[in-house]
Design a protein around this motif. Structure first.
Motif, mmCIF file in Angstrom:
data_model
loop_
_atom_site.group_PDB
_atom_site.id
_atom_site.type_symbol
_atom_site.label_atom_id
_atom_site.label_comp_id
_atom_site.label_asym_id
_atom_site.label_seq_id
_atom_site.Cartn_x
_atom_site.Cartn_y
_atom_site.Cartn_z
ATOM 1 N N GLU A 108 0.820 -1.210 0.000
ATOM 2 C CA GLU A 108 0.000 0.000 0.000
ATOM 3 C C GLU A 108 0.856 1.264 0.000
ATOM 4 O O GLU A 108 0.387 2.340 -0.366
ATOM 5 C CB GLU A 108 -0.940 -0.004 1.205
ATOM 6 C CG GLU A 108 -2.063 -1.021 1.092
ATOM 7 C CD GLU A 108 -3.199 -0.738 2.052
ATOM 8 O OE1 GLU A 108 -3.540 0.451 2.247
ATOM 9 O OE2 GLU A 108 -3.743 -1.693 2.618
ATOM 10 N N ALA A 109 2.117 1.135 0.415
ATOM 11 C CA ALA A 109 2.998 2.296 0.463
ATOM 12 C C ALA A 109 3.614 2.633 -0.899
ATOM 13 O O ALA A 109 4.258 3.668 -1.046
ATOM 14 C CB ALA A 109 4.115 2.055 1.483
ATOM 15 N N ALA A 110 3.427 1.769 -1.897
ATOM 16 C CA ALA A 110 4.040 1.997 -3.209
ATOM 17 C C ALA A 110 3.484 3.263 -3.852
ATOM 18 O O ALA A 110 2.268 3.463 -3.912
ATOM 19 C CB ALA A 110 3.788 0.802 -4.111
ATOM 20 N N GLY B 107 13.954 -10.025 -3.569
ATOM 21 C CA GLY B 107 14.691 -8.847 -3.128
ATOM 22 C C GLY B 107 13.947 -7.542 -3.337
ATOM 23 O O GLY B 107 14.466 -6.473 -2.996
ATOM 24 N N GLU B 108 12.723 -7.600 -3.887
ATOM 25 C CA GLU B 108 11.946 -6.389 -4.147
ATOM 26 C C GLU B 108 11.101 -6.031 -2.929
ATOM 27 O O GLU B 108 10.138 -6.727 -2.602
ATOM 28 C CB GLU B 108 11.044 -6.586 -5.373
ATOM 29 C CG GLU B 108 11.793 -6.596 -6.691
ATOM 30 C CD GLU B 108 12.313 -5.226 -7.053
ATOM 31 O OE1 GLU B 108 11.627 -4.231 -6.778
ATOM 32 O OE2 GLU B 108 13.411 -5.158 -7.623
ATOM 33 N N ARG B 109 11.426 -4.935 -2.269
ATOM 34 C CA ARG B 109 10.744 -4.559 -1.031
ATOM 35 C C ARG B 109 9.367 -3.938 -1.248
ATOM 36 O O ARG B 109 8.598 -3.811 -0.303
ATOM 37 C CB ARG B 109 11.625 -3.589 -0.241
ATOM 38 C CG ARG B 109 12.941 -4.210 0.235
ATOM 39 C CD ARG B 109 13.729 -3.238 1.087
ATOM 40 N NE ARG B 109 14.967 -3.848 1.575
ATOM 41 C CZ ARG B 109 15.840 -3.215 2.359
ATOM 42 N NH1 ARG B 109 15.608 -1.952 2.724
ATOM 43 N NH2 ARG B 109 16.937 -3.830 2.753
ATOM 44 N N THR B 110 9.070 -3.523 -2.467
ATOM 45 C CA THR B 110 7.765 -2.895 -2.727
ATOM 46 C C THR B 110 6.689 -3.930 -3.014
ATOM 47 O O THR B 110 5.550 -3.563 -3.299
ATOM 48 C CB THR B 110 7.866 -1.929 -3.913
ATOM 49 O OG1 THR B 110 8.273 -2.660 -5.082
ATOM 50 C CG2 THR B 110 8.845 -0.809 -3.629
ATOM 51 N N LEU B 111 7.034 -5.224 -2.919
ATOM 52 C CA LEU B 111 6.085 -6.267 -3.249
ATOM 53 C C LEU B 111 5.490 -6.882 -1.993
ATOM 54 O O LEU B 111 6.194 -7.168 -1.026
ATOM 55 C CB LEU B 111 6.747 -7.359 -4.096
ATOM 56 C CG LEU B 111 7.453 -6.901 -5.376
ATOM 57 C CD1 LEU B 111 7.941 -8.107 -6.157
ATOM 58 C CD2 LEU B 111 6.538 -6.029 -6.218
ATOM 59 N N GLN B 112 4.198 -7.113 -2.036
ATOM 60 C CA GLN B 112 3.492 -7.775 -0.948
ATOM 61 C C GLN B 112 3.355 -9.270 -1.220
ATOM 62 O O GLN B 112 3.265 -10.080 -0.293
ATOM 63 C CB GLN B 112 2.112 -7.144 -0.794
ATOM 64 C CG GLN B 112 1.354 -7.532 0.448
ATOM 65 C CD GLN B 112 0.043 -6.777 0.531
ATOM 66 O OE1 GLN B 112 -0.849 -6.958 -0.309
ATOM 67 N NE2 GLN B 112 -0.077 -5.916 1.529
#
Length: 296
Positions: free
Chosen positions: A208-210, A266-271
């Motif tokens: 949700e922060a993306a 390694g992708e931090r924007t993924l839920q």
């Protein structure tokens, strides 16, 4: 002068009172702004029909609301506002709103060695929903790459070894030039491993922060992980470099799926994510497929 009152058939006809989870339109033609490009997209737009006493929704309101995507860069926030507009225009009727966009992103990609470059298209799908105040964006991208079969590579090497023994026997006194000449002609390299054009279909759920849609970063990350993305304009030096990349990266579909899983982790924007790889076999008449997912 008597004014003409247009009939409202939806309000006049009797119907069975039932709620519906999705009502809307598929395949709406729509220009969008994305990655500094104006792209042709198709949109699916809909809302739930939660008022069982209502005959239907106001589809024209959804259609007109999509105009907001024409001149603004496509972001999660723009999609959230669009879905809020869907709900505001159906206050009392709907509690959930949905939009799905399909388009092809064009990226200019450099050749491996030479200064040439060419355009590649990447099918993209953006799926956003606003349900009970919860906003979700799912993002799908498709990547084409080449895959060389490890088994075929090993069998080819064995045939080359056998031909070498047949040609030179077990002599310990072979000249360097004789071996080099033999390797450089068709007598030496009697077999080559089979490769196939393959594709990876990656679906990710954004946090949700993306604040942006990481399409290009995802494509770059995944193509690096695979090592053999298909090329555009090439010279012979590029084709040779591509052959080298394939030779150094033989992979079954399982190997490709594991590489992509590791890269996405390694992708931090993924839920969450789900991936599928398909190797269009050149040996068989069927495809080889592998899937993996995380929190899906």
């Amino acid at each position: 002068m008597t004014s003409l009152v247009l009939p409202d058939v939806a309000a006049q006809t009797a119907f069975s009172a039932t709620t519906l989870s999705w009502v809307g339109m598929y395949g709406i033609a729509l220009p969008i702004q994305f990655h500094d490009q104006r792209l042709n997209a198709t949109a699916d737009a809909g809302v739930s029909l939660d008022d069982a006493q209502a005959r239907g929704i106001h589809m024209s309101r959804l259609y007109l609301a999509l105009e907001a995507l024409e001149n603004a860069e496509l972001t999660p926030e723009i999609l959230r506002r669009l879905l809020q507009t869907f709900l505001h225009s159906h206050e009392g009727l709907s509690k959930a709103a949905y939009v799905r966009l399909r388009f092809e992103l064009m990226l200019k990609r450099p050749a491996l060695i030479s200064p040439l470059a060419g355009w590649k298209h990447y099918p993209v799908e953006i799926d956003a929903r606003l349900v009970d105040g919860m906003f979700h964006v799912e993002h799908t991208v498709e990547i084409a790459y080449s895959s060389t079969c490890p088994c075929s590579a090993a069998l080819s090497r064995q045939l080359i070894q056998d031909r070498f023994v047949a040609r030179f026997g077990t002599s310990d006194h072979l000249s360097h030039s004789a071996i080099v000449d033999w390797l450089g002609n068709s007598e030496g390299i009697v077999a080559t491993p089979h490769s196939q054009r393959s594709r990876a279909i990656i679906k990710v759920r954004m946090t949700e922060a993306a604040v942006s849609l990481p399409t290009v970063r995802l494509i770059d990350t995944l193509e690096r992980a695979l090592g053999t993305a298909v090329q555009t304009a090439v010279k012979r030096a590029d084709e040779q470099a591509f052959a080298l990349a394939n030779g150094q990266n033989p992979m079954f579909c399982e190997d490709a799926a594991r590489r992509l899983h590791k890269a996405l982790s390694g992708e931090r924007t993924l839920q969450a994510f789900h991936l599928r790889v398909e190797h269009a076999e050149s040996l068989h008449a069927h495809d080889a497929v592998a899937e993996s997912q995380w929190r899906w």
